[in-house]
Write a protein that holds these residues in place. Sequence first.
Motif, PDB file in Angstrom:
ATOM      1  N   UNK A  46       0.961  -1.088  -0.115  1.00 43.79           N
ATOM      2  CA  UNK A  46      -0.006   0.071  -0.094  1.00 43.79           C
ATOM      3  C   UNK A  46       0.850   1.140  -0.176  1.00 43.79           C
ATOM      4  N   UNK A  47       0.203   2.292  -0.239  1.00 42.19           N
ATOM      5  CA  UNK A  47       1.083   3.560  -0.153  1.00 42.19           C
ATOM      6  C   UNK A  47       1.454   3.981   1.122  1.00 42.19           C
ATOM      7  N   UNK A  52       7.341  14.601   5.232  1.00 43.80           N
ATOM      8  CA  UNK A  52       8.319  14.988   4.142  1.00 43.80           C
ATOM      9  C   UNK A  52       7.823  14.451   2.762  1.00 43.80           C
ATOM     10  N   UNK A  53       7.132  15.139   2.050  1.00 43.73           N
ATOM     11  CA  UNK A  53       6.324  14.480   1.220  1.00 43.73           C
ATOM     12  C   UNK A  53       7.016  13.504   0.026  1.00 43.73           C
ATOM     13  N   UNK A  54       8.340  13.908  -0.210  1.00 47.18           N
ATOM     14  CA  UNK A  54       9.139  13.032  -1.140  1.00 47.18           C
ATOM     15  C   UNK A  54       9.555  11.955  -0.789  1.00 47.18           C
ATOM     16  N   UNK A  55       9.334  11.542   0.510  1.00 45.45           N
ATOM     17  CA  UNK A  55       9.625  10.093   1.054  1.00 45.45           C
ATOM     18  C   UNK A  55       8.495   9.168   0.967  1.00 45.45           C
TER      19      UNK A  55
END
Length: 133
Positions: A46-47, A52-55
Amino acid sequence: MTLAPATAERLLGTAREARQHAYAPYSKFRVGAAVLVEDGRVFAGCNVENSSFGLTVCAERNAVAAAVVAGGRPIAVAVVTDDDHVGPCGACRQVLAEFDQDMTVVLADHDGGDARSVSLSELLPAAFRFENR
Ligand code: THU
């Protein structure tokens, strides 16, 4: 490779279950994936988002990692999202193509609507291959 309908259903079922566990407090877009390996085992992903959005890691890549850590090599994948027939992002297409450029990608909606199967090579016709660099 064409998947037997029962296999596609099994993948979709696993992906739907995995979607329930998505950690997506920022986008609220929950994704479940299931990867089939050569010996018939199926691995879920799953996501998993991060402040820290880029992670953030996509569902498909988490499923691939689960398959590989268990000694498997992906040969097909199913993806289930909040919408119908959403394909893997570009990065995940490349990661899947590492294992089989022509693998079947099963796309559905989350509540059992009609599934659609496509070849990964249609989604990513020119995957990068290290040996072709
Ligand atoms: N996402 C996936 O899990 N797989 C994809 O192929 C596309 C995007 C996730 C990442 C993020 O948590 C959310 O969907 C919105 O982009």
